[in-house]
Write an enzyme that holds these catalytic residues in place. Sequence first.
Site, PDB file in Angstrom:
ATOM      1  N   HIS A 202       0.635  -0.888  -0.018  1.00 30.36           N
ATOM      2  CA  HIS A 202      -0.052  -0.006   0.368  1.00 30.36           C
ATOM      3  C   HIS A 202       0.528   1.188   0.084  1.00 30.36           C
ATOM      4  O   HIS A 202      -0.127   2.122  -0.044  1.00 30.36           O
ATOM      5  CB  HIS A 202      -0.759  -0.114   1.548  1.00 30.36           C
ATOM      6  CG  HIS A 202      -2.200   0.622   0.532  1.00 30.36           C
ATOM      7  ND1 HIS A 202      -2.558   1.160   0.054  1.00 30.36           N
ATOM      8  CD2 HIS A 202      -3.563   1.017   1.556  1.00 30.36           C
ATOM      9  CE1 HIS A 202      -3.682   2.421   0.639  1.00 30.36           C
ATOM     10  NE2 HIS A 202      -3.703   1.420   1.057  1.00 30.36           N
TER      11      HIS A 202
ATOM     12  N   ASP B 268      -2.195   1.995  -4.002  1.00 26.57           N
ATOM     13  CA  ASP B 268      -3.216   2.092  -3.754  1.00 26.57           C
ATOM     14  C   ASP B 268      -4.850   1.016  -3.678  1.00 26.57           C
ATOM     15  O   ASP B 268      -4.413  -0.264  -5.239  1.00 26.57           O
ATOM     16  CB  ASP B 268      -4.429   3.298  -3.750  1.00 26.57           C
ATOM     17  CG  ASP B 268      -3.179   4.368  -3.017  1.00 26.57           C
ATOM     18  OD1 ASP B 268      -2.523   4.173  -1.975  1.00 26.57           O
ATOM     19  OD2 ASP B 268      -2.939   5.573  -4.005  1.00 26.57           O
TER      20      ASP B 268
END
Length: 432
Positions: A404, A408
């Site tokens: 992450h 995303d």
Amino acid sequence: MPKLGESIMEATILKWHKKPGDKVKMDETVLDIATDKVDSEVPSTAEGTISEILYKENDVVPIGQVIARIDTAGGSSLAHSSQSLSTQTEEPEDAEVMEEVPYTPDEKRSTSNGSGIRFYSPLVLNIASSEGISMSELEKIEGTGQDGRVSKKDILAYVDKRKNAPAKEERTQAPLQRHEVPATSQREEYTPTVYSGNVEIIEMDRMRKMIAKHMTDSKHTSAHVTSFAECDVTNLVLWREKNKKEFEKREGEKITYTPLFIEAVIKCIKKYPIINSSVDGDRIIIKKDINIGMATAMPGGNLIVPVIKNADQLNLTGLTKQVNSLANAARNNKLRPDDTANGTFTLTNVGTFGSIMGTPIINQPQVAILAVGAIKKRPVVIETAQGDSIAIRHMMYLSLSYDHRIIDGALGSTFLNAVANELQNFDEKRGF
């Protein structure tokens, strides 16, 4: 010590097959070594007599370091892996850039060997981060490792000393990352627990210890997120059932689902190339080569990830042969160091053992790993021109774990669904 692939900076000597005074032929096995990925034999780079062995069994040796010398027929002394010496300040540094904490070009760093650049292993950086040690602090620690590098022992000794220092002095240090790490996750010296009652204690073997370290290091490095998708693979299943006998007769290879999954992954990586990348400090390194790792279970229960190099350049037949060859080599402990090096994306088939889905851990320094679950027949609502109907379909869950820090949820889910769509829209009339 030969170069063993990207991110591998050292290897452990397991066993010497020769001793000083022994004759050795070109390409004859001199010693066995181990990395965190695979065990391997190291052949001689010359013919002659072993004149000197510089490291003992169980020693951990940096890549490019001379480990033995051979007197050739002409009486000269040839350092084993002498070609590595010329690359000791080139290739290993290039590989370790992936693990180095980035600096701006005008910053100066000193090191005990006078090279002007000081490197830190991922373990040392993780400990520094966990303990809130700033980079300026880290550079002041005197290293006892090769070329003055800071070892695990050095930084743990510094941590212990710093804990006993006045609180005021500790507050003056700027931590690498501003977060608290629970005591249970800090890398401290392990004290075995004394157990009572009816228990069996099994010591981890060397490979299991390495896997454990690799997995925990990955969790400390990447911000893991996992997304899931459901996929109708009926067309793919029917195509394989229809063609597997002819394929084996023509190509001499059994076709499993793995090369079909890899083929779909490759198509989607080309659409979303950032999935095929790694993180270097504040930089994203997008890999132009698509090297697919496939997690493979070994007979002893351990896991290894052989890599199909340039997988995007292979057709389905080529992928099948590579999958079968690497899987067989893994099961028979015949993998070479290069077979597990330079992977850019990993596929793991958790469905092989009956799991319908999984949350895999990223294989560093990659940024994503795809897990495919078991294929199960289920009643599914099908939309047709005549309306909705219920049919028996072959269904499968996909799960993508991704870093992450740079990927995303939108991108991770988009890539995952692209793979699902590739498999769902498999052309049942296609050839090999």
